[in-house]
Motif scaffolding. Structure first.
Motif, PDB file in Angstrom:
ATOM      1  N   PHE A  72       0.731   4.473  -3.303  1.00 37.17           N
ATOM      2  CA  PHE A  72       0.445   3.736  -2.143  1.00 37.17           C
ATOM      3  C   PHE A  72      -0.956   2.849  -2.499  1.00 37.17           C
ATOM      4  CE2 PHE A  72      -1.380   3.592   2.072  1.00 37.17           C
ATOM      5  CZ  PHE A  72      -0.395   3.552   2.812  1.00 37.17           C
ATOM      6  N   ALA A  73      -0.617   1.601  -1.725  1.00 33.78           N
ATOM      7  CA  ALA A  73      -2.060   0.598  -1.949  1.00 33.78           C
ATOM      8  C   ALA A  73      -2.285   0.296  -0.426  1.00 33.78           C
ATOM      9  CB  ALA A  73      -1.360  -0.405  -2.379  1.00 33.78           C
ATOM     10  N   VAL A 121      -4.936  -3.204   0.723  1.00 30.22           N
ATOM     11  CA  VAL A 121      -5.629  -4.363   0.529  1.00 30.22           C
ATOM     12  C   VAL A 121      -6.007  -4.898   1.557  1.00 30.22           C
ATOM     13  CG1 VAL A 121      -5.835  -6.678  -0.644  1.00 30.22           C
ATOM     14  CG2 VAL A 121      -4.136  -4.707  -1.867  1.00 30.22           C
ATOM     15  N   THR A 168      -2.934  -5.288   4.003  1.00 26.84           N
ATOM     16  CA  THR A 168      -1.639  -5.129   3.415  1.00 26.84           C
ATOM     17  C   THR A 168      -1.674  -3.636   2.913  1.00 26.84           C
ATOM     18  OG1 THR A 168      -1.565  -7.250   2.703  1.00 26.84           O
ATOM     19  CG2 THR A 168       0.040  -5.810   1.393  1.00 26.84           C
ATOM     20  N   VAL A 169      -0.702  -2.902   3.555  1.00 22.92           N
ATOM     21  CA  VAL A 169      -0.522  -1.681   3.346  1.00 22.92           C
ATOM     22  C   VAL A 169       1.048  -1.191   2.886  1.00 22.92           C
ATOM     23  CG1 VAL A 169      -0.509   0.768   4.315  1.00 22.92           C
ATOM     24  CG2 VAL A 169      -2.365  -0.852   5.001  1.00 22.92           C
ATOM     25  N   GLY A 170       1.118  -0.182   1.914  1.00 25.16           N
ATOM     26  CA  GLY A 170       2.652  -0.079   1.363  1.00 25.16           C
ATOM     27  C   GLY A 170       2.582   1.069   0.352  1.00 25.16           C
ATOM     28  N   HIS A 171       3.789   1.625   0.198  1.00 26.50           N
ATOM     29  CA  HIS A 171       4.433   2.581  -1.011  1.00 26.50           C
ATOM     30  C   HIS A 171       4.741   1.438  -2.079  1.00 26.50           C
ATOM     31  CE1 HIS A 171       4.429   5.169   2.350  1.00 26.50           C
ATOM     32  NE2 HIS A 171       5.019   4.477   3.153  1.00 26.50           N
TER      33      HIS A 171
END
Lengths: 97, 97
Positions: free
Chosen positions: B54-55, B57, B40-43
């Motif tokens: 930004f993260a 997981v 899971t990637v996102g702003h």
């Protein structure tokens, strides 16, 4: 779906009992706040240098459900009584999934 | 199971294109590194003040699988070419689940 992610570092004087109480009392929120869909809480595994000490990853169906968790009186008690006394730094992101 | 969590803040000069390239090129690692189980990637959604920007997981079956990801040459390229040029701060935890 909204994913709440928060990482903490603890003060040098934080005891193992204090750190464990944070994890235990956060996990107990699952039984108190039905809006929580998924909840992962724990201490850093010690693989890498320079990491934060503790993580919370919590999923909610909607932003409003996340706000119920964020502002819930029992959650605020855990923050005030368990987290803040040993908190050195905090990093957080909420992701729309 | 090991969960890798990392939060970034970006420099004030970072452009939307640079931020989007980080997300795009990290997501493309799913096709390159089969050890990734969930990613899971996102702003940040902009709900709270003072958040990181930004993260990431990422879940892996084992610590060794996480290390394959961490040290993978393509991942290291994304870090060097896309993340480091706009990186202001980084916070990370690996959790044993």
């Amino acid at each position: 779906m909204i994913r709440h992610i928060v990482l903490f570092t603890w003060t040098d004087g934080a005891t193992d009992e204090q750190k464990a109480a944070v994890a235990d009392e956060l996990r107990a929120l699952i039984g108190v706040i039905p809006e929580i869909r998924s909840f992962t809480v724990g201490h850093d595994a010690g693989i890498n240098q320079g990491n934060h000490d503790f993580a919370v990853v919590a999923d909610f169906d909607t932003v409003d459900d996340y706000l119920v968790y964020r502002d819930h009186p029992r959650h605020q008690e855990v923050i005030a009584q368990r987290i803040k006394p040993i908190l050195a730094s905090r990093a957080a992101v909420q992701l729309g999934l």
